[in-house]
Structure formats: C-alpha cells, structure tokens
Design a protein around this motif. Structure first.
Motif, PDB file in Angstrom:
ATOM      1  N   THR A 255       4.815  10.563  -5.711  1.00 31.97           N
ATOM      2  CA  THR A 255       4.459   9.374  -6.645  1.00 31.97           C
ATOM      3  C   THR A 255       4.639   8.152  -5.978  1.00 31.97           C
ATOM      4  N   GLU A 256       5.548   8.063  -4.997  1.00 26.83           N
ATOM      5  CA  GLU A 256       5.770   6.591  -4.771  1.00 26.83           C
ATOM      6  C   GLU A 256       4.933   6.385  -3.267  1.00 26.83           C
ATOM      7  N   ALA A 257       4.152   7.472  -2.963  1.00 25.36           N
ATOM      8  CA  ALA A 257       3.303   7.061  -1.747  1.00 25.36           C
ATOM      9  C   ALA A 257       2.654   6.020  -1.970  1.00 25.36           C
ATOM     10  N   ARG A 258       2.196   5.282  -0.892  1.00 25.92           N
ATOM     11  CA  ARG A 258       1.430   4.192  -1.104  1.00 25.92           C
ATOM     12  C   ARG A 258      -0.177   4.262  -0.672  1.00 25.92           C
ATOM     13  N   LEU A 259      -0.767   3.888  -1.695  1.00 25.56           N
ATOM     14  CA  LEU A 259      -2.389   3.636  -1.299  1.00 25.56           C
ATOM     15  C   LEU A 259      -2.830   2.639  -0.408  1.00 25.56           C
ATOM     16  N   ALA A 260      -3.882   2.609  -0.085  1.00 22.24           N
ATOM     17  CA  ALA A 260      -4.419   1.586   0.849  1.00 22.24           C
ATOM     18  C   ALA A 260      -4.264   0.083   0.455  1.00 22.24           C
ATOM     19  N   ASP A 261      -4.110  -0.190  -0.886  1.00 20.73           N
ATOM     20  CA  ASP A 261      -3.714  -1.506  -1.352  1.00 20.73           C
ATOM     21  C   ASP A 261      -2.535  -1.725  -1.348  1.00 20.73           C
ATOM     22  N   GLY A 262      -1.619  -0.985  -1.117  1.00 15.71           N
ATOM     23  CA  GLY A 262      -0.144  -0.940  -1.262  1.00 15.71           C
ATOM     24  C   GLY A 262       0.320  -0.645  -2.482  1.00 15.71           C
ATOM     25  N   THR A 263      -0.313  -0.172  -3.440  1.00 11.49           N
ATOM     26  CA  THR A 263       0.053   0.211  -4.846  1.00 11.49           C
ATOM     27  C   THR A 263       0.672   1.644  -4.622  1.00 11.49           C
ATOM     28  N   MET A 264       1.541   2.124  -5.690  1.00 14.07           N
ATOM     29  CA  MET A 264       2.179   3.553  -5.499  1.00 14.07           C
ATOM     30  C   MET A 264       0.954   4.419  -6.070  1.00 14.07           C
ATOM     31  N   LEU A 265       1.169   5.790  -5.593  1.00 18.01           N
ATOM     32  CA  LEU A 265       0.198   6.790  -5.894  1.00 18.01           C
ATOM     33  C   LEU A 265       0.597   6.772  -7.752  1.00 18.01           C
ATOM     34  N   GLY A 266       1.667   6.988  -8.081  1.00 16.61           N
ATOM     35  CA  GLY A 266       1.988   7.307  -9.328  1.00 16.61           C
ATOM     36  C   GLY A 266       1.570   8.436 -10.099  1.00 16.61           C
ATOM     37  N   GLU A 267       2.167   8.671 -11.263  1.00 17.62           N
ATOM     38  CA  GLU A 267       1.956  10.131 -11.698  1.00 17.62           C
ATOM     39  C   GLU A 267       0.611  10.318 -12.079  1.00 17.62           C
ATOM     40  N   SER A 268      -0.070   9.083 -12.575  1.00 18.70           N
ATOM     41  CA  SER A 268      -1.485   9.123 -13.057  1.00 18.70           C
ATOM     42  C   SER A 268      -2.301   9.464 -11.708  1.00 18.70           C
TER      43      SER A 268
END
Length: 489
Positions: A401-414
């Motif tokens: 869930t804490e893996a980062r997307l391209a914009d730097g935000t976390m993947l998260g549970e959702s």
C-alpha cells in the motif's frame, strides 16, 4: 589582604618519620579532592568555548593581561582556558600559586608578589613574565572540594575591592556550573551506553533461553520465513516476499501450518523496524503464534497471547507489530471457512468473480483491532469469511500500500482494491500473487519497504473439486532486476 599559603606535600614523612595526624588528614582531603577532579573528567580535554569566554571575560572585567581557568592535578596545574598565555597548557604544581589558592575557602589576593614569601619564587613571578599581582577564586564543588581556580594576573602591583573579589568568585561559580552541565551530559551518555549494554545482555539471555525450547521453536528462531507452504487439500496457497534492501533483515513475516487433519492456521504481519532487533521480534512472534494456536480456538485469544509475550520480553524494547491471524476449516458444503483476527493490520481482500466475468473485491474490515505489543490491554477484532470455489483471499503488508505511483502518492488500500477489481485473470492464489508482484515491478518507484503477500483460494469445481491439492511458494529479493518471483510447486 590575605596572602598565599604554602602548598603541603600531603602524607609525606619527614626524614623517615611517620606522618603526623594533621599530615594524614591533609593527605585524606587531597585524595578526596583528586577523586573529585577525576569525577568531572575535565583534565586534558579539548578547548571549550564556554570556559574560554570566562577567561576572556575575566581579563576584560579586571583589565589584566592574563586570566586563566586552572585545574589542580596531583603534580601539575592544567589550564582548561587561558587568556594571554598562548601556547601554555600546564605548569608544575609545586611551587604554585593555584596550589596555594585551593587551600583557602575564599578568594586569594596577592597585591605584590615580590613581597610574598611564597609567590616571589614562582616561575611566573621570577621568570620572564614578571607577574606582580595575583588573585584567584576557588572552583568549589557542592560537596566542598576545590578543583582549581579562576585566576587573574598582572605585571604591576594592584589592589582590588571586595566587590571585585565577589565578581571573581561569581566567575568561579559559573565555571563550576559549566562543569556540572558537562558532567551531567557525560553521565547521560554513559547511562545510555550502560542501558544499551544491559539491553544487549537481556537480548542475549533471551536468545539463550529460547534456544532451550522445543526443536521447532529453535528452528523458527533461525528462520524468519517458512521454507515452503504446506499442502492443504482443496485449497491453493501462494506467497511472495521481498526485502527493501539486501543489507537489512526484513520485518515482515507470514506462515501457514496444520493444527489437525482438517484445521490449519495462518498469519501475516509486519514488525516495526528492520535489522537484527526486528529479527528477534519476528522470531518470537512466529514461535508464540504457533504455540498459542495449539491452545486457543479464538484467533483474538492468539493475538492476546502474542501481545503479552512482546510486552514481557526484555529484549524487545519498545517494538511492536501488526498482524492478521486466522484459522482455516473446510466448510460443510464446499469451500473453506476462514476466521481471521486483526491486530492493527490493513484489511485482507476477498476476491470473487461475478457472473459475466466481472471481479468483485471486498475488503475484510476488522474495526477495533489494536497494534500488537504496544498496549497492555489491547483489544482485537475477528470475522469469519466463507471462501467458495473460485474465490480467493489476499493478505499483504504495508509495503504494497505504501508503494509510490508516478506522481509520488502512495498506492494505498483503495489503490490495491482498484487494481484487484480491474484484473482480468483468475482468482486463484498464484495468479493473485503474481499479478501483485507485477504491479510492484511496473511502478516507477521502489516500494521502499519490505513486501509480504499471502493468498488463499478455493479452486473452481471444474478444476478438480475439493480433492484438488495445490501449493505454490514464490519468493523474491530486492536485488532481482526483474522483481519477478520464482515458483515452487
């Protein structure tokens, strides 16, 4: 004005005679004073701005060419700070002005050193420096030991007032205050070092005690992850583990193990931190969960046993963990009943395929489950999920869930739920794990944390029914360029 007093040679016998009572008392006082000097650990320390400022301030206040902060050792006068004595770090103690000054409670003042029978032979007086005036205030500890003096020296005779002597005494008190602060800091550092040594000793004792337990407990201590998942008839299992750094021991853990012919237990969790200390917690956690599962039918009671063990073990310190723990049993009709309890861990995902091929993803929320090992009266929550043929359950640690997307935000549970709902592949455990690993591999940034995945699924009826027995164990390390997992059947 008071004059200097000759410094005695405490305890020395004269012409082979035994020391007198006063000499013995002087020797005792001097030994206690030197012990106090050693206690402050000030001798031969590097220059310190606080003491240098006191010497400079004394020189300006009294308009003298030389001012010093001196500590009297057994055989020398050592200057912690000196203004006007460039390059001079110490002088001999006998004969010494400072050595005489520490024999008095109050301020020592010598208006004209040439008129003083002791001071006149001092090297600073008789030598090239030609000191003609000397005043000193003792640096006195709370228990009455005079460690040294704050001194002012001039090359001409002079007289100072009572107020001046009080000011010099105040400067000596400031020096003592700085020494007390320094001693307090040293004690804090030493206490921390002692605490760490005590913790290490406790950790060593804990490891030694654990080694005396049953053989399976000893094996679990040496192995943070199971070498393979068991074969559970009618159920498919798959797992994946990768560490954030090959230099660190990961803090994530998981296991699946039998309790009887038709009952199994499983868990997945994450210890706070990494490295050797996290490994100790992981080892104790796996052993405790395995042992407690033999004695409790409620998964919440198993987590309570782990909570108590983490709080009681001195080697653990303030570390805690999150954990999902559950029991597996074949359902009366088909599939499996999964009773799972949460200790502050992210929810598992129940994945099923709807008619028409759409995927439904339901988080298995367990509200109220608290961190394990953080609170004595921790409460845990549980829930039973029925896995029908063709359905799966995915458990994971927060590295996903804490893996980062391209914009730097976390993947998260959702983000995880959205990813699972968009999958077009089957809901088998192996496919769920492999797709999650591919997701991590394709993200533009590393997860930055350990990742553990554990999936359970019931094969569809057309895959062999309840008699099918499939077990897959995948593993990976952060050093794998592709990030893909190898598979063991």
């Amino acid at each position: 004005m008071p004059a200097s007093v000759p410094a005695p040679s405490p305890g020395a016998a004269v012409h082979g005679q035994s020391p007198t009572g006063p000499e013995r008392e002087a020797a005792r006082r001097e030994a206690a004073r030197l012990e106090a000097v050693r206690r402050y650990d000030i001798l031969d320390t590097p220059p310190d701005g606080a003491f240098d400022r006191v010497a400079a301030l004394a020189s300006r206040l009294f308009d003298v060419p030389v001012a010093t902060v001196a500590i009297v050792d057994s055989d020398r006068i050592w200057f912690k700070a000196a203004s006007g004595l460039d390059g001079v770090r110490q002088i001999g103690r006998d004969p010494g002005l400072c050595a005489s000054a520490i024999l008095r409670d109050g301020t020592t003042v010598i208006p004209d050193t040439l008129a003083d029978p002791v001071a006149c032979s001092n090297p600073l007086v008789a030598g090239a420096m030609g000191v003609r005036f000397y005043a000193a205030a003792p640096i006195t500890t709370p228990d009455g030991h005079r460690l040294g003096t704050v001194n002012i020296l001039d090359t001409r005779p002079r007289v100072i007032s009572d107020d001046d002597m009080a000011t010099l005494a105040d400067l000596a008190a400031i020096v003592l205050g700085e020494m007390e602060l320094r001693l307090s800091a040293l004690r804090a550092v030493r206490a921390e070092q002692d605490r760490r040594r005590a913790e290490q000793a406790a950790r060593t004792r804990a490891e030694r005690d654990k080694a005396a337990l049953a053989e399976f407990a000893s094996t679990l201590q040496r192995t943070l992850l199971p070498p393979a998942l068991p074969t559970v008839p009618g159920l498919e299992l798959a797992c994946h583990y990768q560490t954030a750094s090959p230099q660190d021991v990961g803090g994530d853990f998981y296991d699946v193990f039998p309790l009887s012919d038709e009952r199994w237990a499983f868990f997945l969790g994450d210890v706070c931190g990494k490295g050797a200390e996290a490994a100790v917690v992981t080892s104790l956690t796996r052993y405790t969960l395995r042992a407690a599962a033999q004695h409790h039918d409620d998964p919440r009671a198993v987590l309570s046993a782990l909570n108590a063990a983490l709080l009681l073990d001195a080697s653990i310190g303030s570390r805690f963990c999150t954990c999902l723990f559950g029991f597996l049993e074949p359902a009366a009709g088909a599939g499996f009943d999964v009773t799972v309890a949460s200790g502050g861990h992210p929810p598992a995902y129940h994945v099923r395929t709807r008619p028409g091929g759409a995927v439904r993803v339901d988080p298995v929320h367990l509200r109220g489950g608290m961190l394990v090992g953080a609170f004595e009266e921790a409460a845990f929550a549980s829930r039973t999920v029925h896995l029908e043929p063709g359905q799966g359950l995915l458990l994971y640690t927060d590295g996903l869930t804490e893996a980062r997307l391209a914009d730097g935000t976390m993947l998260g549970e959702s983000g995880v739920a959205d990813f699972l709902s968009r999958r077009t592949g089957p809901t088998e455990a192996t496919a769920l794990v492999e797709d999650a690993v591919a997701l991590l591999r394709d993200l533009p940034q590393d997860s930055g944390d350990d990742v553990a995945l554990l999936a359970l699924s019931v094969p569809p009826h057309d895959a062999g029914g309840p008699g099918v027995s499939v077990s897959a164990h995948t593993s990976a390390r952060a050093t794998d360029d592709a990030g893909a997992a190898g598979r063991k059947d």
